[in-house]
Write a protein that holds these residues in place. Structure first.
Motif, PDB file in Angstrom:
ATOM      1  N   ASP A 104       0.865  -1.179   0.000  1.00 58.60           N
ATOM      2  CA  ASP A 104       0.000   0.000   0.000  1.00 58.60           C
ATOM      3  C   ASP A 104       0.904   1.231   0.000  1.00 58.60           C
ATOM      4  O   ASP A 104       1.231   1.768  -1.051  1.00 58.60           O
ATOM      5  CB  ASP A 104      -0.930  -0.039   1.207  1.00 58.60           C
ATOM      6  CG  ASP A 104      -1.920   1.119   1.233  1.00 58.60           C
ATOM      7  OD1 ASP A 104      -1.842   1.996   0.341  1.00 58.60           O
ATOM      8  OD2 ASP A 104      -2.766   1.169   2.134  1.00 58.60           O
ATOM      9  N   ASP A 124       0.582  -6.779  13.815  1.00 64.53           N
ATOM     10  CA  ASP A 124      -0.704  -7.233  14.341  1.00 64.53           C
ATOM     11  C   ASP A 124      -1.117  -8.528  13.649  1.00 64.53           C
ATOM     12  O   ASP A 124      -0.367  -9.085  12.826  1.00 64.53           O
ATOM     13  CB  ASP A 124      -1.767  -6.134  14.218  1.00 64.53           C
ATOM     14  CG  ASP A 124      -2.194  -5.842  12.783  1.00 64.53           C
ATOM     15  OD1 ASP A 124      -1.831  -6.630  11.861  1.00 64.53           O
ATOM     16  OD2 ASP A 124      -2.890  -4.831  12.555  1.00 64.53           O
ATOM     17  N   GLN A 183      -3.161  -9.109  11.359  1.00 60.77           N
ATOM     18  CA  GLN A 183      -3.389  -8.990   9.917  1.00 60.77           C
ATOM     19  C   GLN A 183      -2.107  -8.723   9.132  1.00 60.77           C
ATOM     20  O   GLN A 183      -2.147  -8.465   7.932  1.00 60.77           O
ATOM     21  CB  GLN A 183      -4.391  -7.865   9.631  1.00 60.77           C
ATOM     22  CG  GLN A 183      -5.843  -8.218   9.925  1.00 60.77           C
ATOM     23  CD  GLN A 183      -6.129  -8.266  11.412  1.00 60.77           C
ATOM     24  OE1 GLN A 183      -5.768  -7.352  12.146  1.00 60.77           O
ATOM     25  NE2 GLN A 183      -6.781  -9.324  11.853  1.00 60.77           N
ATOM     26  N   LEU A 209      -0.138  -6.156   9.642  1.00 66.13           N
ATOM     27  CA  LEU A 209       0.104  -4.722   9.546  1.00 66.13           C
ATOM     28  C   LEU A 209       1.076  -4.305  10.646  1.00 66.13           C
ATOM     29  O   LEU A 209       1.080  -4.866  11.738  1.00 66.13           O
ATOM     30  CB  LEU A 209      -1.205  -3.938   9.680  1.00 66.13           C
ATOM     31  CG  LEU A 209      -2.228  -4.159   8.577  1.00 66.13           C
ATOM     32  CD1 LEU A 209      -3.524  -3.418   8.902  1.00 66.13           C
ATOM     33  CD2 LEU A 209      -1.681  -3.704   7.219  1.00 66.13           C
ATOM     34  N   ASP A 261       2.351  -2.148  13.574  1.00 66.73           N
ATOM     35  CA  ASP A 261       1.631  -1.424  14.626  1.00 66.73           C
ATOM     36  C   ASP A 261       2.637  -1.008  15.693  1.00 66.73           C
ATOM     37  O   ASP A 261       3.402  -1.829  16.198  1.00 66.73           O
ATOM     38  CB  ASP A 261       0.560  -2.341  15.222  1.00 66.73           C
ATOM     39  CG  ASP A 261      -0.315  -1.650  16.257  1.00 66.73           C
ATOM     40  OD1 ASP A 261       0.046  -0.545  16.718  1.00 66.73           O
ATOM     41  OD2 ASP A 261      -1.352  -2.222  16.620  1.00 66.73           O
ATOM     42  N   MET A 320       1.146   4.162   9.483  1.00 67.09           N
ATOM     43  CA  MET A 320       0.713   3.053  10.346  1.00 67.09           C
ATOM     44  C   MET A 320      -0.626   3.355  10.996  1.00 67.09           C
ATOM     45  O   MET A 320      -1.497   2.476  11.104  1.00 67.09           O
ATOM     46  CB  MET A 320       1.752   2.811  11.460  1.00 67.09           C
ATOM     47  CG  MET A 320       3.015   2.131  11.033  1.00 67.09           C
ATOM     48  SD  MET A 320       4.135   2.056  12.462  1.00 67.09           S
ATOM     49  CE  MET A 320       5.697   2.079  11.611  1.00 67.09           C
ATOM     50  N   ASN A 321      -0.783   4.584  11.442  1.00 65.43           N
ATOM     51  CA  ASN A 321      -2.029   4.970  12.100  1.00 65.43           C
ATOM     52  C   ASN A 321      -3.226   4.861  11.162  1.00 65.43           C
ATOM     53  O   ASN A 321      -4.366   4.747  11.615  1.00 65.43           O
ATOM     54  CB  ASN A 321      -1.922   6.395  12.652  1.00 65.43           C
ATOM     55  CG  ASN A 321      -0.974   6.484  13.837  1.00 65.43           C
ATOM     56  OD1 ASN A 321      -0.739   5.491  14.520  1.00 65.43           O
ATOM     57  ND2 ASN A 321      -0.416   7.661  14.075  1.00 65.43           N
ATOM     58  N   LYS A 322      -2.959   4.888   9.860  1.00 61.18           N
ATOM     59  CA  LYS A 322      -4.013   4.719   8.856  1.00 61.18           C
ATOM     60  C   LYS A 322      -4.079   3.276   8.362  1.00 61.18           C
ATOM     61  O   LYS A 322      -4.793   2.989   7.405  1.00 61.18           O
ATOM     62  CB  LYS A 322      -3.764   5.660   7.681  1.00 61.18           C
ATOM     63  CG  LYS A 322      -3.766   7.137   8.060  1.00 61.18           C
ATOM     64  CD  LYS A 322      -3.394   8.009   6.861  1.00 61.18           C
ATOM     65  CE  LYS A 322      -3.323   9.479   7.243  1.00 61.18           C
ATOM     66  NZ  LYS A 322      -2.860  10.326   6.107  1.00 61.18           N
ATOM     67  N   GLN A 323      -3.300   2.388   9.010  1.00 63.34           N
ATOM     68  CA  GLN A 323      -3.245   0.957   8.650  1.00 63.34           C
ATOM     69  C   GLN A 323      -2.830   0.753   7.201  1.00 63.34           C
ATOM     70  O   GLN A 323      -3.392  -0.067   6.479  1.00 63.34           O
ATOM     71  CB  GLN A 323      -4.598   0.287   8.926  1.00 63.34           C
ATOM     72  CG  GLN A 323      -4.978   0.313  10.412  1.00 63.34           C
ATOM     73  CD  GLN A 323      -6.221  -0.492  10.700  1.00 63.34           C
ATOM     74  OE1 GLN A 323      -7.233  -0.342  10.026  1.00 63.34           O
ATOM     75  NE2 GLN A 323      -6.145  -1.363  11.701  1.00 63.34           N
ATOM     76  N   ARG A 324      -1.802   1.470   6.801  1.00 66.59           N
ATOM     77  CA  ARG A 324      -1.341   1.406   5.414  1.00 66.59           C
ATOM     78  C   ARG A 324       0.103   0.923   5.295  1.00 66.59           C
ATOM     79  O   ARG A 324       0.734   1.108   4.263  1.00 66.59           O
ATOM     80  CB  ARG A 324      -1.520   2.765   4.739  1.00 66.59           C
ATOM     81  CG  ARG A 324      -2.974   3.252   4.745  1.00 66.59           C
ATOM     82  CD  ARG A 324      -3.170   4.461   3.866  1.00 66.59           C
ATOM     83  NE  ARG A 324      -2.966   4.144   2.462  1.00 66.59           N
ATOM     84  CZ  ARG A 324      -3.064   5.050   1.480  1.00 66.59           C
ATOM     85  NH1 ARG A 324      -3.371   6.310   1.770  1.00 66.59           N
ATOM     86  NH2 ARG A 324      -2.853   4.702   0.222  1.00 66.59           N
ATOM     87  N   SER A 382       2.323  -2.586   5.859  1.00 70.24           N
ATOM     88  CA  SER A 382       2.392  -4.016   6.166  1.00 70.24           C
ATOM     89  C   SER A 382       3.825  -4.378   6.544  1.00 70.24           C
ATOM     90  O   SER A 382       4.741  -3.561   6.439  1.00 70.24           O
ATOM     91  CB  SER A 382       1.932  -4.839   4.959  1.00 70.24           C
ATOM     92  OG  SER A 382       2.729  -4.528   3.810  1.00 70.24           O
TER      93      SER A 382
END
Length: 223
Positions: A124, A145, A147, A149, A151, A189-193, A195
């Motif tokens: 991403d 995490d 998934q 991602l 974190d 990371m805070n936007k989960q973008r 990996s």
């Protein structure tokens, strides 16, 4: 996929070795540190390589040339004597890196990581390779995490290896100048973008003369 080797660090903890020689050109197992990295990248199919430099950077260009003798095509991104920090250095090199996802490797690490495994990883904004925390960095940087991602508050803290895939979009609309990468990554990371993956094999941050000697021992044992 293009690759960038970050080689602009001053190497303060390596002094006096780096007073007259840039850290990437310090010898380990008879070859400059950066030559080991280039060889690994070429063997993994990364032959189009960008190298940034600052302190004594002309020596790096003189030593490596256009990379032909190593099976690579090398372009350089000079930053002046002071350097631009990691994100600033990448932004400065974006015209050489193109519009696709690219690999960035710190020039002062050694590892048995399989760089070829990154070629088909979906990205991403970024994909980071993390490692177990070394003794000199016990608290780590980030974690993973469930998934996959990255974190900042994951249950198992890990250390960023200095190996990552980046989309140019991570650096959109950022002006040239000195800028650190950590803040950008945390925002993404805070936007989960972002990996990531964990590498449990050999990895060493060659930050001190003692670790340089440790690497010499490792190469002598591994042949």
């Amino acid at each position: 996929m293009k690759a960038m080797i970050l080689a602009a660090g001053r190497g303060e903890r390596m002094r006096p070795l780096t007073d007259h020689t840039p850290k990437p050109l310090l010898l380990v197992a008879g070859k400059p540190i950066i030559v080991h990295t280039i060889t690994q990248l070429v063997n993994a199919g990364f032959t189009d390589i960008v190298i940034n430099h600052a302190h004594l950077g002309a020596q790096i260009e003189a030593a490596l040339g256009n990379g032909q003798q190593l099976g690579a095509t090398i372009c350089y991104s000079p930053e002046g004597e002071q350097g631009l920090e990691t994100a600033g250095g990448i932004i400065n090199a974006l015209p050489l890196l193109g519009d696709e996802v690219f690999l960035v490797v710190n020039g002062d690490i050694a590892t048995d990581f399989d760089f070829a495994s990154l070629k088909n990883v979906p990205v991403d904004l970024a994909h980071l390779v993390l490692v177990p925390n070394p003794e000199h960095h016990p608290d780590g940087d980030f974690g993973l995490d469930d998934q996959g991602l990255v974190d900042e508050h994951a249950s198992e803290p890990l250390t960023f290896s200095g190996i990552g895939l980046y989309s140019p979009k991570l650096f959109d609309n950022l002006p040239a100048g000195s800028r650190k990468l950590g803040q950008l990554l945390r925002q993404a990371m805070n936007k989960q973008r972002v990996s990531g993956q964990k590498h449990t094999g050999f990895w060493l941050d060659i930050g001190t003369p003692e670790r340089l000697q440790e690497l010499n021992v490792y190469y002598s044992k591994s042949g």
